[in-house]
Design a protein around this motif. Structure first.
Motif, PDB file in Angstrom:
ATOM      1  N   MET A 167       0.784  -1.298  -0.084  1.00 53.82           N
ATOM      2  CA  MET A 167       0.267  -0.128  -0.074  1.00 53.82           C
ATOM      3  C   MET A 167       0.872   1.276   0.218  1.00 53.82           C
ATOM      4  SD  MET A 167      -2.884  -1.303  -0.452  1.00 53.82           S
ATOM      5  CE  MET A 167      -2.131  -2.672  -1.292  1.00 53.82           C
ATOM      6  N   ASP A 168       1.949   1.339   0.801  1.00 52.30           N
ATOM      7  CA  ASP A 168       2.850   2.185   0.715  1.00 52.30           C
ATOM      8  C   ASP A 168       3.490   2.627  -0.829  1.00 52.30           C
ATOM      9  OD1 ASP A 168       2.696   2.704   3.422  1.00 52.30           O
ATOM     10  OD2 ASP A 168       4.481   1.600   3.942  1.00 52.30           O
ATOM     11  N   GLN A 169       3.737   1.553  -1.342  1.00 48.43           N
ATOM     12  CA  GLN A 169       4.057   1.495  -2.900  1.00 48.43           C
ATOM     13  C   GLN A 169       3.132   2.230  -3.825  1.00 48.43           C
ATOM     14  OE1 GLN A 169       7.413   1.125  -3.850  1.00 48.43           O
ATOM     15  NE2 GLN A 169       7.931   0.467  -2.031  1.00 48.43           N
ATOM     16  N   MET A 170       2.041   1.783  -3.655  1.00 52.58           N
ATOM     17  CA  MET A 170       0.813   1.973  -4.269  1.00 52.58           C
ATOM     18  C   MET A 170       0.749   3.498  -3.900  1.00 52.58           C
ATOM     19  SD  MET A 170      -1.847  -1.015  -4.462  1.00 52.58           S
ATOM     20  CE  MET A 170      -3.084   0.110  -5.120  1.00 52.58           C
ATOM     21  N   GLN A 171       0.756   4.038  -3.064  1.00 51.22           N
ATOM     22  CA  GLN A 171       0.567   5.508  -2.593  1.00 51.22           C
ATOM     23  C   GLN A 171       1.778   6.384  -3.341  1.00 51.22           C
ATOM     24  OE1 GLN A 171       0.119   5.602   1.816  1.00 51.22           O
ATOM     25  NE2 GLN A 171      -2.257   5.564   1.463  1.00 51.22           N
ATOM     26  N   SER A 172       2.936   5.974  -3.412  1.00 50.67           N
ATOM     27  CA  SER A 172       3.800   6.545  -3.866  1.00 50.67           C
ATOM     28  C   SER A 172       3.763   6.372  -5.594  1.00 50.67           C
ATOM     29  CB  SER A 172       5.418   6.147  -3.385  1.00 50.67           C
ATOM     30  OG  SER A 172       5.438   5.005  -3.495  1.00 50.67           O
ATOM     31  N   GLY A 173       2.925   5.700  -6.141  1.00 53.07           N
ATOM     32  CA  GLY A 173       2.861   5.533  -7.619  1.00 53.07           C
ATOM     33  C   GLY A 173       3.780   4.332  -8.084  1.00 53.07           C
ATOM     34  N   ASN A 174       4.380   3.695  -7.146  1.00 53.97           N
ATOM     35  CA  ASN A 174       5.172   2.651  -7.566  1.00 53.97           C
ATOM     36  C   ASN A 174       4.399   1.290  -7.632  1.00 53.97           C
ATOM     37  OD1 ASN A 174       7.438   0.910  -8.196  1.00 53.97           O
ATOM     38  ND2 ASN A 174       8.762   1.365  -6.506  1.00 53.97           N
ATOM     39  N   TYR A 175       3.648   1.119  -8.742  1.00 55.93           N
ATOM     40  CA  TYR A 175       2.796  -0.007  -9.030  1.00 55.93           C
ATOM     41  C   TYR A 175       3.473  -1.325  -9.238  1.00 55.93           C
ATOM     42  CZ  TYR A 175      -0.140   3.989  -9.187  1.00 55.93           C
ATOM     43  OH  TYR A 175      -0.824   5.223  -8.472  1.00 55.93           O
ATOM     44  N   ASP A 176       4.558  -1.387  -9.816  1.00 55.94           N
ATOM     45  CA  ASP A 176       5.619  -2.629 -10.072  1.00 55.94           C
ATOM     46  C   ASP A 176       5.630  -3.249  -8.811  1.00 55.94           C
ATOM     47  OD1 ASP A 176       5.073  -2.667 -12.959  1.00 55.94           O
ATOM     48  OD2 ASP A 176       6.780  -1.248 -12.925  1.00 55.94           O
ATOM     49  N   ALA A 184      -4.006  -2.028  -8.371  1.00 52.77           N
ATOM     50  CA  ALA A 184      -2.713  -1.494  -8.849  1.00 52.77           C
ATOM     51  C   ALA A 184      -2.351  -1.864 -10.525  1.00 52.77           C
ATOM     52  CB  ALA A 184      -1.610  -2.557  -8.155  1.00 52.77           C
ATOM     53  N   TYR A 185      -2.801  -2.944 -10.990  1.00 53.42           N
ATOM     54  CA  TYR A 185      -2.852  -2.840 -12.508  1.00 53.42           C
ATOM     55  C   TYR A 185      -3.395  -2.163 -13.207  1.00 53.42           C
ATOM     56  CZ  TYR A 185      -0.376  -7.647 -12.307  1.00 53.42           C
ATOM     57  OH  TYR A 185       0.412  -8.560 -12.240  1.00 53.42           O
TER      58      TYR A 185
END
Length: 176
Positions: free
Chosen positions: A36-45, A71-72
């Motif tokens: 979720m931290d990655q998604m919030q920062s836009g790092n979807y991969d 995410a996808y």
């Protein structure tokens, strides 16, 4: 219906889904927070990688498939997004947001395909657009029957738009 509006719908839904996870498994909880931290920062991969690791630990968590669908969708990888939303629905058919998000992604994918003039000359692609819109219509319909469905008047307006789009692409299809 613009793609930008539809993306805003997904982003709004994403802010609600972010805190899903499995509190009974610390490993899953940790991976979920990292994803979720990655998604919030836009790092979807990176988020997808973490979410897939959760599936390796427990492939029965519907919310994880929902998060993968989000995410996808943010990467505009609509086929994988659709696959994951459908899995989320199979695992938890009462979760309204899965139906709504799936419908939005199907609509977005149809818009992406229809914006490519070459694809509109390909009978199979036009059929794919029609199928996506038909599925979106069905998923919006399923969404509004769920107890936690929201903004039903707006969703009801989508039916007319989608119906008109299906008719439009059906005419194109019949001429190919």
């Amino acid at each position: 219906m613009t793609k930008g509006y539809l993306k805003k719908c997904i982003l709004g839904a994403m802010s609600i889904l972010i805190l899903t996870g499995c509190v009974y498994n610390p490993s899953i909880e940790k991976l979920n927070k990292m994803a979720m931290d990655q998604m919030q920062s836009g790092n979807y991969d990176a988020a997808i990688q973490k979410l897939q690791a959760i599936n390796d630990l427990d492939s029965t968590i519907a919310n994880n498939y929902y998060n993968l669908g989000i995410a996808y969708s943010q990467k505009e990888d609509y086929e994988n997004s659709i696959k994951n939303f459908r899995k989320a629905i199979r695992l938890n058919p009462t979760y309204a947001k899965s139906y709504f998000s799936l419908a939005v992604v199907e609509e977005n994918y149809s818009i992406t395909l229809s914006n490519d003039e070459n694809k509109l000359k390909d009978k199979n692609k036009v059929k794919q657009i029609i199928d996506l819109l038909t599925d979106a219509n069905k998923n919006y319909s399923d969404y509004i029957t769920k107890p936690k469905a929201q903004d039903i008047p707006t969703v009801n307006q989508k039916f007319a738009v989608i119906k008109a789009d299906i008719e439009k692409y059906s005419q194109i299809y019949s001429k190919l």
